[in-house]
Design a protein around this motif. Structure first.
Motif, PDB file in Angstrom:
ATOM      1  N   ASP A  67       0.834  -1.195   0.000  1.00 18.14           N
ATOM      2  CA  ASP A  67       0.000   0.000   0.000  1.00 18.14           C
ATOM      3  C   ASP A  67       0.874   1.253   0.000  1.00 18.14           C
ATOM      4  O   ASP A  67       1.898   1.299   0.690  1.00 18.14           O
ATOM      5  CB  ASP A  67      -0.917   0.017   1.221  1.00 18.14           C
ATOM      6  CG  ASP A  67      -1.893  -1.146   1.214  1.00 18.14           C
ATOM      7  OD1 ASP A  67      -2.178  -1.671   0.118  1.00 18.14           O
ATOM      8  OD2 ASP A  67      -2.362  -1.520   2.307  1.00 18.14           O
ATOM      9  N   PRO A  68       0.468   2.295  -0.733  1.00 22.23           N
ATOM     10  CA  PRO A  68       1.281   3.524  -0.773  1.00 22.23           C
ATOM     11  C   PRO A  68       1.462   4.171   0.605  1.00 22.23           C
ATOM     12  O   PRO A  68       2.529   4.678   0.921  1.00 22.23           O
ATOM     13  CB  PRO A  68       0.484   4.433  -1.718  1.00 22.23           C
ATOM     14  CG  PRO A  68      -0.341   3.504  -2.544  1.00 22.23           C
ATOM     15  CD  PRO A  68      -0.667   2.351  -1.664  1.00 22.23           C
ATOM     16  N   GLY A  69       0.407   4.140   1.417  1.00 24.24           N
ATOM     17  CA  GLY A  69       0.503   4.753   2.741  1.00 24.24           C
ATOM     18  C   GLY A  69       0.812   3.757   3.840  1.00 24.24           C
ATOM     19  O   GLY A  69       0.318   3.893   4.960  1.00 24.24           O
ATOM     20  N   PHE A  70       1.594   2.746   3.526  1.00 26.73           N
ATOM     21  CA  PHE A  70       1.886   1.662   4.472  1.00 26.73           C
ATOM     22  C   PHE A  70       2.535   2.189   5.746  1.00 26.73           C
ATOM     23  O   PHE A  70       3.525   2.922   5.717  1.00 26.73           O
ATOM     24  CB  PHE A  70       2.814   0.647   3.798  1.00 26.73           C
ATOM     25  CG  PHE A  70       3.368  -0.395   4.735  1.00 26.73           C
ATOM     26  CD1 PHE A  70       2.518  -1.252   5.421  1.00 26.73           C
ATOM     27  CD2 PHE A  70       4.742  -0.507   4.933  1.00 26.73           C
ATOM     28  CE1 PHE A  70       3.014  -2.212   6.281  1.00 26.73           C
ATOM     29  CE2 PHE A  70       5.249  -1.468   5.780  1.00 26.73           C
ATOM     30  CZ  PHE A  70       4.396  -2.322   6.462  1.00 26.73           C
ATOM     31  N   ASP A  71       1.944   1.797   6.886  1.00 25.89           N
ATOM     32  CA  ASP A  71       2.507   2.093   8.201  1.00 25.89           C
ATOM     33  C   ASP A  71       2.706   0.769   8.917  1.00 25.89           C
ATOM     34  O   ASP A  71       1.735   0.130   9.322  1.00 25.89           O
ATOM     35  CB  ASP A  71       1.568   2.995   9.008  1.00 25.89           C
ATOM     36  CG  ASP A  71       2.108   3.302  10.404  1.00 25.89           C
ATOM     37  OD1 ASP A  71       3.288   2.980  10.677  1.00 25.89           O
ATOM     38  OD2 ASP A  71       1.356   3.852  11.233  1.00 25.89           O
ATOM     39  N   PRO A  72       3.945   0.316   9.076  1.00 29.34           N
ATOM     40  CA  PRO A  72       4.167  -1.010   9.676  1.00 29.34           C
ATOM     41  C   PRO A  72       3.621  -1.131  11.085  1.00 29.34           C
ATOM     42  O   PRO A  72       3.222  -2.221  11.503  1.00 29.34           O
ATOM     43  CB  PRO A  72       5.698  -1.155   9.644  1.00 29.34           C
ATOM     44  CG  PRO A  72       6.226   0.227   9.491  1.00 29.34           C
ATOM     45  CD  PRO A  72       5.201   0.974   8.707  1.00 29.34           C
ATOM     46  N   LEU A  73       3.570  -0.026  11.818  1.00 29.37           N
ATOM     47  CA  LEU A  73       3.082  -0.092  13.195  1.00 29.37           C
ATOM     48  C   LEU A  73       1.592  -0.416  13.260  1.00 29.37           C
ATOM     49  O   LEU A  73       1.106  -0.879  14.297  1.00 29.37           O
ATOM     50  CB  LEU A  73       3.357   1.231  13.912  1.00 29.37           C
ATOM     51  CG  LEU A  73       4.834   1.564  14.149  1.00 29.37           C
ATOM     52  CD1 LEU A  73       4.979   2.933  14.791  1.00 29.37           C
ATOM     53  CD2 LEU A  73       5.491   0.500  15.026  1.00 29.37           C
ATOM     54  N   SER A  74       0.868  -0.196  12.163  1.00 31.14           N
ATOM     55  CA  SER A  74      -0.567  -0.508  12.170  1.00 31.14           C
ATOM     56  C   SER A  74      -0.823  -2.007  12.181  1.00 31.14           C
ATOM     57  O   SER A  74      -1.944  -2.444  12.446  1.00 31.14           O
ATOM     58  CB  SER A  74      -1.234   0.111  10.947  1.00 31.14           C
ATOM     59  OG  SER A  74      -0.715  -0.456   9.745  1.00 31.14           O
ATOM     60  N   SER A  75       0.212  -2.806  11.895  1.00 32.51           N
ATOM     61  CA  SER A  75       0.059  -4.266  11.904  1.00 32.51           C
ATOM     62  C   SER A  75       0.474  -4.896  13.227  1.00 32.51           C
ATOM     63  O   SER A  75       0.433  -6.128  13.352  1.00 32.51           O
ATOM     64  CB  SER A  75       0.899  -4.881  10.769  1.00 32.51           C
ATOM     65  OG  SER A  75       0.462  -4.436   9.510  1.00 32.51           O
ATOM     66  N   LEU A  76       0.857  -4.079  14.191  1.00 27.29           N
ATOM     67  CA  LEU A  76       1.359  -4.612  15.461  1.00 27.29           C
ATOM     68  C   LEU A  76       0.354  -5.523  16.147  1.00 27.29           C
ATOM     69  O   LEU A  76       0.721  -6.536  16.738  1.00 27.29           O
ATOM     70  CB  LEU A  76       1.733  -3.465  16.409  1.00 27.29           C
ATOM     71  CG  LEU A  76       3.196  -3.047  16.471  1.00 27.29           C
ATOM     72  CD1 LEU A  76       3.369  -1.910  17.457  1.00 27.29           C
ATOM     73  CD2 LEU A  76       4.082  -4.227  16.852  1.00 27.29           C
ATOM     74  N   THR A  77      -0.910  -5.167  16.098  1.00 29.41           N
ATOM     75  CA  THR A  77      -1.928  -5.915  16.847  1.00 29.41           C
ATOM     76  C   THR A  77      -2.566  -7.047  16.041  1.00 29.41           C
ATOM     77  O   THR A  77      -3.523  -7.660  16.505  1.00 29.41           O
ATOM     78  CB  THR A  77      -3.032  -4.956  17.331  1.00 29.41           C
ATOM     79  OG1 THR A  77      -3.639  -4.332  16.188  1.00 29.41           O
ATOM     80  CG2 THR A  77      -2.463  -3.880  18.237  1.00 29.41           C
ATOM     81  N   SER A  78      -2.046  -7.316  14.851  1.00 32.67           N
ATOM     82  CA  SER A  78      -2.658  -8.349  14.003  1.00 32.67           C
ATOM     83  C   SER A  78      -2.635  -9.721  14.661  1.00 32.67           C
ATOM     84  O   SER A  78      -3.557 -10.519  14.502  1.00 32.67           O
ATOM     85  CB  SER A  78      -1.926  -8.417  12.653  1.00 32.67           C
ATOM     86  OG  SER A  78      -1.983  -7.172  11.985  1.00 32.67           O
ATOM     87  N   LEU A 134       5.179 -10.612  27.153  1.00 31.61           N
ATOM     88  CA  LEU A 134       6.287  -9.758  26.730  1.00 31.61           C
ATOM     89  C   LEU A 134       7.024 -10.363  25.538  1.00 31.61           C
ATOM     90  O   LEU A 134       7.403  -9.660  24.599  1.00 31.61           O
ATOM     91  CB  LEU A 134       7.245  -9.536  27.897  1.00 31.61           C
ATOM     92  CG  LEU A 134       6.717  -8.656  29.042  1.00 31.61           C
ATOM     93  CD1 LEU A 134       7.675  -8.697  30.224  1.00 31.61           C
ATOM     94  CD2 LEU A 134       6.532  -7.217  28.559  1.00 31.61           C
ATOM     95  N   LEU A 135       7.226 -11.682  25.578  1.00 37.55           N
ATOM     96  CA  LEU A 135       7.878 -12.352  24.454  1.00 37.55           C
ATOM     97  C   LEU A 135       7.003 -12.285  23.200  1.00 37.55           C
ATOM     98  O   LEU A 135       7.515 -12.091  22.079  1.00 37.55           O
ATOM     99  CB  LEU A 135       8.168 -13.810  24.808  1.00 37.55           C
ATOM    100  CG  LEU A 135       9.199 -14.046  25.917  1.00 37.55           C
ATOM    101  CD1 LEU A 135       9.294 -15.532  26.247  1.00 37.55           C
ATOM    102  CD2 LEU A 135      10.571 -13.503  25.513  1.00 37.55           C
ATOM    103  N   ALA A 136       5.696 -12.438  23.366  1.00 42.02           N
ATOM    104  CA  ALA A 136       4.786 -12.389  22.222  1.00 42.02           C
ATOM    105  C   ALA A 136       4.743 -10.990  21.609  1.00 42.02           C
ATOM    106  O   ALA A 136       4.709 -10.840  20.379  1.00 42.02           O
ATOM    107  CB  ALA A 136       3.385 -12.827  22.650  1.00 42.02           C
ATOM    108  N   VAL A 137       4.750  -9.974  22.453  1.00 49.02           N
ATOM    109  CA  VAL A 137       4.767  -8.597  21.939  1.00 49.02           C
ATOM    110  C   VAL A 137       6.092  -8.320  21.236  1.00 49.02           C
ATOM    111  O   VAL A 137       6.135  -7.680  20.180  1.00 49.02           O
ATOM    112  CB  VAL A 137       4.527  -7.600  23.088  1.00 49.02           C
ATOM    113  CG1 VAL A 137       4.745  -6.165  22.625  1.00 49.02           C
ATOM    114  CG2 VAL A 137       3.106  -7.757  23.630  1.00 49.02           C
TER     115      VAL A 137
END
Length: 292
Positions: A67-78, A134-137
């Motif tokens: 995606d042009p506006g890709f923000d990797p941090l938006s996938s943190l909670t996937s 913590l390990l999972a995060v």
């Protein structure tokens, strides 16, 4: 004759006091910790939680990287779609372990007050789950690194509310382990408790959302807000453990349309209620009824 008898009489209470001091809360916690860490399933579920967190985050980030506006941090909670299940099942196994193996007889003989055993299970489950969370995060963070690198994006985990997201993810995962423990301690049957916990956290939200979509007429004229039925469904989903937990991981995003906007703190309070209410029921059942 009277002197030995008197000596014997004074020694009996002394032995009783010594025996009473043997079942201290610290020793009960140590015993429960040994039970938890001596099981292979504990570490298998922990490893599965970390692996699922990394895998889902990695897949989501790579799929979004085009995606042009890709923000990797938006996938943190996937990864939170499935990763809480491992810790929740771990909590169920801790809560039902005494009853499924029959060791409750020896446990409650050593600790006749019973409630310290439940309290110790809460302590050790929270400690173990916090480490795994913590390990999972951390695994989730590693999962977005390749996608960010492919777009030459530098990850900043200290700004834009990201620390709150990471903290919310950690507390959500640990909270789901305690929710599983509470359900297991209340129901005392592993299969029944797992089915109940999975139904409440995973199956019920999906069923409610599907029912809401099927009951909505796509050809109906647009209104200023969601239909009443959809608003009710959204409210119920928000108040379920998974819905409340998701609010803890989205500090800068409003809630579902038509549902109360509880925010991260409100979501944490709802999840806490899902833990405390069945725990209180388990405590009452433990003291008021026979353990068999």
């Amino acid at each position: 004759m009277s002197a030995p008898a008197a000596s014997s009489a004074t020694q009996v209470p002394a032995r009783g006091r010594t025996a009473g001091r043997g079942a201290t809360f610290a020793r009960v916690v140590a015993s429960e910790w040994t039970k938890l860490t001596s099981l292979r399933s504990s570490f298998l579920l922990a490893a599965a939680t970390v692996a699922v967190s990394w895998a889902l985050t990695y897949v989501s980030a790579n799929a979004s990287s085009v995606d042009p506006g890709f923000d990797p941090l938006s996938s943190l909670t996937s990864g939170l779609v499935l990763s809480p299940l491992g810790l929740m099942i771990l909590g169920v196994l801790v809560g039902t372990g005494e009853f499924s193996t029959g060791t409750f007889r020896s446990t409650f003989t050593a600790v006749p007050r019973r409630l310290p055993v439940l309290a110790a299970q809460v302590v050790v489950t929270a400690a173990f789950a916090l480490v795994v969370a913590l390990l999972a995060v951390g695994a989730a963070v590693l999962g977005i690194v390749p996608a960010a690198g492919s777009r030459e994006i530098n990850l900043d985990l200290t700004g834009d509310g990201t620390p709150l997201v990471l903290a919310g993810m950690t507390l959500y995962l640990a909270g789901m382990a305690l929710f599983g423990l509470a359900v297991g301690a209340l129901l005392r049957h592993s299969a029944r408790a797992v089915v109940t916990a999975v139904t409440v956290t995973l199956v019920l939200p999906i069923v409610l959302m599907l029912a809401s979509d099927l009951s909505t007429d796509p050809m109906a004229p647009a209104e200023s807000g969601p239909p009443p039925a959809e608003a009710v469904v959204n409210t119920i989903v928000t108040l379920l453990p998974s819905g409340a937990g998701s609010l803890m991981t989205t500090p800068d995003i409003s809630g579902i349309e038509g549902a109360p906007d509880l925010g991260p703190w409100g979501g944490g309070a709802v999840l806490g209620a899902w833990i405390l209410v069945p725990l209180a029921g388990a405590a009452v059942r433990l003291r008021a009824r026979d353990v068999t």
